[in-house]
Design a protein around this motif. Structure first.
Motif, PDB file in Angstrom:
ATOM      1  N   MET A   1     -11.202 -30.735  26.740  1.00 58.87           N
ATOM      2  CA  MET A   1     -12.428 -30.061  26.262  1.00 58.87           C
ATOM      3  C   MET A   1     -11.850 -28.187  26.901  1.00 58.87           C
ATOM      4  SD  MET A   1     -15.434 -30.493  28.792  1.00 58.87           S
ATOM      5  CE  MET A   1     -16.287 -28.894  29.836  1.00 58.87           C
ATOM      6  N   SER A   2     -12.289 -27.656  26.354  1.00 58.64           N
ATOM      7  CA  SER A   2     -11.353 -26.480  26.495  1.00 58.64           C
ATOM      8  C   SER A   2     -12.811 -24.678  26.037  1.00 58.64           C
ATOM      9  CB  SER A   2     -10.579 -26.190  25.585  1.00 58.64           C
ATOM     10  OG  SER A   2     -10.823 -24.413  25.903  1.00 58.64           O
ATOM     11  N   ASP A   3     -13.427 -24.659  27.365  1.00 53.77           N
ATOM     12  CA  ASP A   3     -14.158 -23.610  27.176  1.00 53.77           C
ATOM     13  C   ASP A   3     -14.125 -22.706  27.607  1.00 53.77           C
ATOM     14  OD1 ASP A   3     -13.226 -23.288  30.006  1.00 53.77           O
ATOM     15  OD2 ASP A   3     -15.028 -24.013  30.815  1.00 53.77           O
ATOM     16  N   GLY A   4     -12.366 -21.827  26.984  1.00 55.70           N
ATOM     17  CA  GLY A   4     -12.311 -20.968  26.666  1.00 55.70           C
ATOM     18  C   GLY A   4     -11.598 -20.465  28.822  1.00 55.70           C
ATOM     19  N   ILE A   5     -12.100 -21.120  29.410  1.00 60.05           N
ATOM     20  CA  ILE A   5     -11.752 -20.060  30.769  1.00 60.05           C
ATOM     21  C   ILE A   5     -10.016 -20.928  31.419  1.00 60.05           C
ATOM     22  CG2 ILE A   5     -12.443 -20.132  33.298  1.00 60.05           C
ATOM     23  CD1 ILE A   5     -15.457 -20.307  32.485  1.00 60.05           C
ATOM     24  N   ARG A   6      -9.441 -19.875  31.765  1.00 58.41           N
ATOM     25  CA  ARG A   6      -7.997 -19.999  32.499  1.00 58.41           C
ATOM     26  C   ARG A   6      -8.324 -20.784  33.395  1.00 58.41           C
ATOM     27  NH1 ARG A   6      -5.811 -15.776  28.905  1.00 58.41           N
ATOM     28  NH2 ARG A   6      -4.353 -17.132  27.482  1.00 58.41           N
ATOM     29  N   ARG A   7      -7.539 -21.235  34.313  1.00 55.78           N
ATOM     30  CA  ARG A   7      -7.708 -22.127  35.360  1.00 55.78           C
ATOM     31  C   ARG A   7      -6.363 -22.079  36.055  1.00 55.78           C
ATOM     32  NH1 ARG A   7     -11.864 -24.834  32.041  1.00 55.78           N
ATOM     33  NH2 ARG A   7     -14.015 -24.847  33.389  1.00 55.78           N
ATOM     34  N   PHE A   8      -6.765 -21.264  37.400  1.00 53.87           N
ATOM     35  CA  PHE A   8      -5.227 -21.623  38.112  1.00 53.87           C
ATOM     36  C   PHE A   8      -4.986 -22.027  39.228  1.00 53.87           C
ATOM     37  CE2 PHE A   8      -5.526 -17.714  35.342  1.00 53.87           C
ATOM     38  CZ  PHE A   8      -3.630 -17.782  34.544  1.00 53.87           C
ATOM     39  N   LEU A   9      -4.329 -22.303  39.535  1.00 54.17           N
ATOM     40  CA  LEU A   9      -3.801 -23.901  41.413  1.00 54.17           C
ATOM     41  C   LEU A   9      -3.165 -22.996  41.822  1.00 54.17           C
ATOM     42  CD1 LEU A   9      -5.448 -25.354  43.003  1.00 54.17           C
ATOM     43  CD2 LEU A   9      -3.932 -27.180  42.601  1.00 54.17           C
ATOM     44  N   ILE A  10      -3.513 -22.634  43.215  1.00 57.52           N
ATOM     45  CA  ILE A  10      -2.045 -21.620  44.134  1.00 57.52           C
ATOM     46  C   ILE A  10      -2.171 -22.727  45.521  1.00 57.52           C
ATOM     47  CG2 ILE A  10      -1.564 -19.684  45.091  1.00 57.52           C
ATOM     48  CD1 ILE A  10      -3.818 -18.065  43.307  1.00 57.52           C
ATOM     49  N   VAL A  11      -0.891 -22.477  45.687  1.00 55.73           N
ATOM     50  CA  VAL A  11      -0.968 -24.481  46.665  1.00 55.73           C
ATOM     51  C   VAL A  11       0.466 -23.501  47.561  1.00 55.73           C
ATOM     52  CG1 VAL A  11      -0.181 -26.223  46.858  1.00 55.73           C
ATOM     53  CG2 VAL A  11      -1.031 -25.938  44.929  1.00 55.73           C
ATOM     54  N   ASP A  12       0.013 -22.738  48.234  1.00 57.08           N
ATOM     55  CA  ASP A  12       1.243 -21.814  49.391  1.00 57.08           C
ATOM     56  C   ASP A  12       1.137 -22.239  50.276  1.00 57.08           C
ATOM     57  OD1 ASP A  12       3.209 -19.827  51.055  1.00 57.08           O
ATOM     58  OD2 ASP A  12       3.430 -19.534  48.925  1.00 57.08           O
ATOM     59  N   ASP A  13       1.466 -22.271  51.697  1.00 60.47           N
ATOM     60  CA  ASP A  13       1.618 -22.087  52.889  1.00 60.47           C
ATOM     61  C   ASP A  13       1.161 -21.548  53.660  1.00 60.47           C
ATOM     62  OD1 ASP A  13       4.147 -22.591  52.862  1.00 60.47           O
ATOM     63  OD2 ASP A  13       4.424 -23.137  54.579  1.00 60.47           O
TER      64      ASP A  13
END
Length: 138
Positions: free
Chosen positions: A1-13
């Protein structure tokens, strides 16, 4: 499913790194953040299962409990479990103050876990260049 919104996950302590990355990435899409790699793995799977996978994950290598390499391996296993087609995998950029050959080669050459590598201290130009390289920036 692509709604055109980019999604980012940032993982840092490190909160300052997370805030810095959010400032840059929020101009390109939605951002989720966690300081716990275990939570990142669970969130990644939930988003994939719901049909809204992350376009890219920016993962610190050195974190307590589970390091970034272990988390990256878990993410790639989940993609395999969900039969994510080759070429459609989430882009993974490792972040670290470690620029030594061992960590860079472990990120890229042992299993092809990562698509990019950023060395701390981070720069806005470096992050944007990585986004462009991965075709995730307008």
């Amino acid at each position: 499913m692509s709604d055109g919104i980019r999604r980012f996950l940032i993982v840092d302590d490190q909160e300052d790194v997370t805030l810095f990355m959010m400032r840059i990435l929020s101009a390109q899409g939605e951002c989720a953040c966690t300081n716990d790699p275990h939570d990142a793995v669970q969130l990644f799977e939930r988003q994939l299962k719901n049909g809204c996978p992350f376009d890219a994950i920016f993962m610190d290598i050195v974190m307590p409990g589970m390091d970034g390499h272990e988390a990256a391996e878990a993410l790639r296993r989940i993609e395999a479990d969900y039969s994510v087609p080759a070429g459609s995998e989430t882009k993974l950029v490792m972040i670290s103050s470690l620029s030594d050959v061992r960590n860079v080669s472990k990120s890229f050459f042992r299993g092809g876990l990562a698509d990019g590598y950023l060395t701390k201290p981070l720069s806005a130009e470096g992050v944007r260049a990585e986004l462009k390289k991965l075709h995730l920036m307008d």
